[in-house]
Design a protein around this motif. Structure first.
Motif, mmCIF file in Angstrom:
data_model
loop_
_atom_site.group_PDB
_atom_site.id
_atom_site.type_symbol
_atom_site.label_atom_id
_atom_site.label_comp_id
_atom_site.label_asym_id
_atom_site.label_seq_id
_atom_site.Cartn_x
_atom_site.Cartn_y
_atom_site.Cartn_z
ATOM 1 N N GLU A 1 8.935 -1.665 5.325
ATOM 2 C CA GLU A 1 7.635 -2.215 5.725
ATOM 3 C C GLU A 1 6.701 -1.093 6.177
ATOM 4 O O GLU A 1 5.509 -1.100 5.849
ATOM 5 C CB GLU A 1 7.812 -3.244 6.841
ATOM 6 N N ARG B 1 5.505 0.607 3.091
ATOM 7 C CA ARG B 1 4.501 -0.214 2.408
ATOM 8 C C ARG B 1 3.163 -0.142 3.140
ATOM 9 O O ARG B 1 2.108 0.004 2.524
ATOM 10 C CB ARG B 1 4.969 -1.668 2.313
ATOM 11 N N SER B 2 3.222 -0.232 4.464
ATOM 12 C CA SER B 2 1.999 -0.178 5.265
ATOM 13 C C SER B 2 1.308 1.169 5.114
ATOM 14 O O SER B 2 0.085 1.236 4.936
ATOM 15 C CB SER B 2 2.342 -0.435 6.734
#
Length: 166
Positions: A82, A85-86
């Motif tokens: 995550e 991805r961020s």
């Protein structure tokens, strides 16, 4: 009472005495030894059972910790994915912003350059007009100061055209 047999004899008092001695010995040994030995054996049994219980508890705790660590590791992997991805999304947004800013700056530079070109063109046109006016005045002065025949008039026009090129 004594019974005599030829090859062996049974003495009942001896047998009863031996039985009484055996019973007395049993009770004395039981009183002084068996209780202490049983207490030691019971103590060892309790210790062994406690050791097994502790081992079972340790195994259970180890399995719980393994499960917990596996879950945490899985959660950490998901969290890291995550975060990546961020970060990728933020980098893409920033990249788009930078590209947009560069395009805006390029447009403004092109617009300024076009504006400067237009100003220069107007200045050049005005300068040419001024030069043409000066040449026209100069020709007009020459025409006024002389009478011109068609050949001279043609020479003046050719000279005028030659001066425009310069």
């Amino acid at each position: 009472m004594t019974a005599n047999f030829e090859f062996f004899s049974i003495d009942l008092t001896s047998i009863i005495g031996t039985l009484i001695n055996t019973l007395l010995l049993f009770f004395v040994v039981k009183h002084f030894l068996f209780d202490k030995v049983n207490a030691v054996l019971e103590s060892r049994k309790t210790e062994v059972e406690k050791t097994y219980e502790d081992a079972d508890e340790a195994l259970k705790n180890a399995k719980e910790l393994e499960t917990e660590y596996t879950e945490k590791l899985s959660g950490a992997k998901e969290e890291s994915a995550e975060i990546i991805r961020s970060a990728t999304k933020k980098a893409q947004v920033r990249s788009d912003e930078i590209i947009g800013e560069a395009k805006d700056e390029a447009r403004s530079l092109v617009a300024k350059a076009n504006s400067d070109i237009e100003k220069e063109r107007k200045r050049a046109v005005n300068q040419i007009k001024d030069e043409i006016s000066d040449i026209a005045l100069s020709i007009a002065e020459k025409v006024v100061s002389k009478e011109i025949d068609p050949k001279t008039h043609e020479k003046l026009i050719d000279g005028f055209i030659d001066n425009i090129g310069k």
